[in-house]
Design a protein around this motif. Structure first.
Motif, PDB file in Angstrom:
ATOM      1  N   LEU A  52       0.832  -1.205   0.000  1.00 59.78           N
ATOM      2  CA  LEU A  52       0.000   0.000   0.000  1.00 59.78           C
ATOM      3  C   LEU A  52       0.865   1.254   0.000  1.00 59.78           C
ATOM      4  CD1 LEU A  52      -2.780  -1.102   2.508  1.00 59.78           C
ATOM      5  CD2 LEU A  52      -2.859  -1.059   0.010  1.00 59.78           C
ATOM      6  N   PRO A  53       0.632   2.145  -0.958  1.00 62.87           N
ATOM      7  CA  PRO A  53       1.403   3.391  -1.024  1.00 62.87           C
ATOM      8  C   PRO A  53       1.087   4.288   0.174  1.00 62.87           C
ATOM      9  CG  PRO A  53       0.170   2.999  -3.064  1.00 62.87           C
ATOM     10  CD  PRO A  53      -0.333   2.024  -2.056  1.00 62.87           C
ATOM     11  N   GLU A 101      -1.549  12.621  -8.102  1.00 61.08           N
ATOM     12  CA  GLU A 101      -0.670  12.164  -9.180  1.00 61.08           C
ATOM     13  C   GLU A 101       0.321  11.110  -8.690  1.00 61.08           C
ATOM     14  OE1 GLU A 101       1.059  15.286 -11.456  1.00 61.08           O
ATOM     15  OE2 GLU A 101       2.081  13.905 -12.833  1.00 61.08           O
ATOM     16  N   ALA A 102       0.953  11.394  -7.565  1.00 62.92           N
ATOM     17  CA  ALA A 102       1.933  10.459  -7.021  1.00 62.92           C
ATOM     18  C   ALA A 102       1.264   9.170  -6.544  1.00 62.92           C
ATOM     19  CB  ALA A 102       2.705  11.110  -5.880  1.00 62.92           C
ATOM     20  N   TYR A 103       0.131   9.340  -5.876  1.00 66.27           N
ATOM     21  CA  TYR A 103      -0.549   8.154  -5.338  1.00 66.27           C
ATOM     22  C   TYR A 103      -1.010   7.210  -6.441  1.00 66.27           C
ATOM     23  CZ  TYR A 103      -3.261   5.132  -2.337  1.00 66.27           C
ATOM     24  OH  TYR A 103      -3.716   4.034  -1.658  1.00 66.27           O
ATOM     25  N   LEU A 104      -1.594   7.785  -7.466  1.00 61.34           N
ATOM     26  CA  LEU A 104      -2.096   6.973  -8.576  1.00 61.34           C
ATOM     27  C   LEU A 104      -0.950   6.194  -9.226  1.00 61.34           C
ATOM     28  CD1 LEU A 104      -4.755   6.339  -9.943  1.00 61.34           C
ATOM     29  CD2 LEU A 104      -4.387   8.277 -11.482  1.00 61.34           C
ATOM     30  N   GLY A 105       0.174   6.875  -9.417  1.00 65.85           N
ATOM     31  CA  GLY A 105       1.343   6.211  -9.985  1.00 65.85           C
ATOM     32  C   GLY A 105       1.842   5.089  -9.098  1.00 65.85           C
ATOM     33  N   GLU A 106       1.904   5.365  -7.797  1.00 60.35           N
ATOM     34  CA  GLU A 106       2.373   4.347  -6.848  1.00 60.35           C
ATOM     35  C   GLU A 106       1.403   3.174  -6.773  1.00 60.35           C
ATOM     36  OE1 GLU A 106       5.270   4.190  -4.873  1.00 60.35           O
ATOM     37  OE2 GLU A 106       5.841   5.700  -6.356  1.00 60.35           O
ATOM     38  N   ALA A 155      -6.458  -5.834   1.397  1.00 62.13           N
ATOM     39  CA  ALA A 155      -5.470  -4.962   0.757  1.00 62.13           C
ATOM     40  C   ALA A 155      -6.041  -4.253  -0.472  1.00 62.13           C
ATOM     41  CB  ALA A 155      -4.231  -5.773   0.369  1.00 62.13           C
ATOM     42  N   GLY A 156      -6.806  -4.982  -1.263  1.00 57.21           N
ATOM     43  CA  GLY A 156      -7.386  -4.418  -2.473  1.00 57.21           C
ATOM     44  C   GLY A 156      -8.406  -3.328  -2.170  1.00 57.21           C
ATOM     45  N   ARG A 157      -9.208  -3.589  -1.140  1.00 57.33           N
ATOM     46  CA  ARG A 157     -10.209  -2.595  -0.744  1.00 57.33           C
ATOM     47  C   ARG A 157      -9.540  -1.319  -0.253  1.00 57.33           C
ATOM     48  NH1 ARG A 157     -14.506  -6.639   1.323  1.00 57.33           N
ATOM     49  NH2 ARG A 157     -13.272  -6.959   3.194  1.00 57.33           N
ATOM     50  N   GLU A 158      -8.513  -1.510   0.553  1.00 59.61           N
ATOM     51  CA  GLU A 158      -7.774  -0.372   1.105  1.00 59.61           C
ATOM     52  C   GLU A 158      -7.226   0.500  -0.031  1.00 59.61           C
ATOM     53  OE1 GLU A 158      -7.865   0.995   4.541  1.00 59.61           O
ATOM     54  OE2 GLU A 158      -7.847  -1.210   4.616  1.00 59.61           O
TER      55      GLU A 158
END
Lengths: 215, 215
Positions: free
Chosen positions: B62-63, B70-75, B103-106
């Motif tokens: 998880l980022p 922008e950063a989160y989407l990339g991570e 993890a996926g939901r998070e």
DNA sequence: ACCTGAACACCGTTCAAGT
DNA sequence: ACCTGAACACCGTTCAAGT
């Protein structure tokens, strides 16, 4: 019974009942014939699947080659999406056949040419063309509410179950997920779903055009 | 023999020999047991496949939630791609399980939150999150030279055949296709392949941020 | 040239029975 | 609680034989 009508029948079965429903025996039944009869016309099942894929790709419309990169890329992806949406269950057969079919080669060649013309090195142009194809593909296969992996008759229950599950989540921990639940289960406007994705990708590609190569 | 070791074994089979090689009988053999023994631990094959998918998603990193959109989407996409690349053949099992796994939901919740925070209406945020997942997916399944649809032992021949075919095309009609042939058959740098696609998509998403909602 | 028939080696799965 | 054995309804495919 000849290869063409066999392919047409196979494609019809895939359209109506999904890719898993396409068995050699099922196609044979359709012609009132022994399964083995098909092996006279196709060397094996894979050859039949390839032919079905080719039949889908043959329906591809080619955009005007005079368009500029941004417009052409958008049209090319729309064209791909359109042909795949007409046979969503057959979509997984397409990527392997695109470059083996006249229409697919034409589309790819012209896309590459536009990208190179805009300054992309050939390797990057190749990657971008590949992305475009794969994204068109995955949009159709994964369209919320139209998943090709679920059989038509089980779809409604599957959607309700998924919706119920998302709505049962804790509102403290997953407020966004709950709010987004309906649009994750089935997408409100299909055309919009495709248009938005294509626009995002095309705009993203345009950000990669080096500023000093406008011709 | 318990569900966990069965899943681990199943995942190993998938990793080594592909998804098609995963049969109930094959897993049973691995434990020196009758196929039917597995039905004590899993109600059917689908349940086993689901569990394998869950096991893959569980490896998701998880980022940092403090990152901007922008950063989160990339991570987030990089994180997805990384976990899928560690089990490429199991990738098709993931989309159905992502929202059924912690993890996926998070990851999805946080992605939606970033998008909504940047001004995206919930429906569009939902669509964008869906695109991001599907693109990560399709990048891995369709990585040139690492196609999961081809068995490991047949890959080299398949590549040579494809290359030969592209190079045999008329240089007059398909000059770009010929020039791009090597990079279409196998991608030069895998990391680059993923990075570029993610950058294009993320930049594309950023073009959709309405200018009057910077917070 | 085109199709049949019987057989083989696989599938997932049910159901009753063992320990 | 956990596994076996036999059986069923499916697959794709080979090979020899028919017409």
């Amino acid at each position: 019974m000849n290869p063409d009508v066999v392919v047409a029948t196979a494609l019809r079965i895939v359209d109506e009942q999904g890719l898993d429903a396409l068995t050699v025996r099922r196609v044979a039944d359709e012609f009132g014939v022994t399964p083995m009869a098909l092996y006279w016309h196709f060397s094996n099942k894979e050859a039949l699947l390839d032919a079905v894929g080719d039949a889908v790709v043959a329906g591809l419309a080619l955009p005007d080659p005079a368009l500029d990169l941004e417009a052409y890329l958008g049209e090319a992806m729309t064209s791909l999406v359109d042909v795949l949406r007409s046979h969503p269950h057959a979509t997984p057969l397409v990527p392997a056949r695109l470059l083996l079919t006249e229409a697919g080669r034409e589309l790819t060649e012209c896309t590459l040419d536009k990208l190179v013309g805009a300054g992309f090195p050939i390797d990057k142009a190749s990657a971008v063309a590949h992305y475009a194809l794969m994204i068109a593909l995955t949009l159709v296969v994964g369209e919320p509410g139209a998943e090709t992996s679920v059989k038509p008759d089980e779809r409604d229950e599957a959607h309700e179950a998924k919706l119920a599950l998302l709505l049962s989540l804790s509102d403290d921990r997953y407020p966004r997920l709950r709010a987004a639940a309906p649009s994750m289960v089935v997408c409100g406007d299909s055309d919009d779903y495709y248009e938005t994705a294509i626009e995002i990708f095309v705009k993203g590609v345009m950000t990669q055009v080096s500023p000093d190569s406008a011709g």
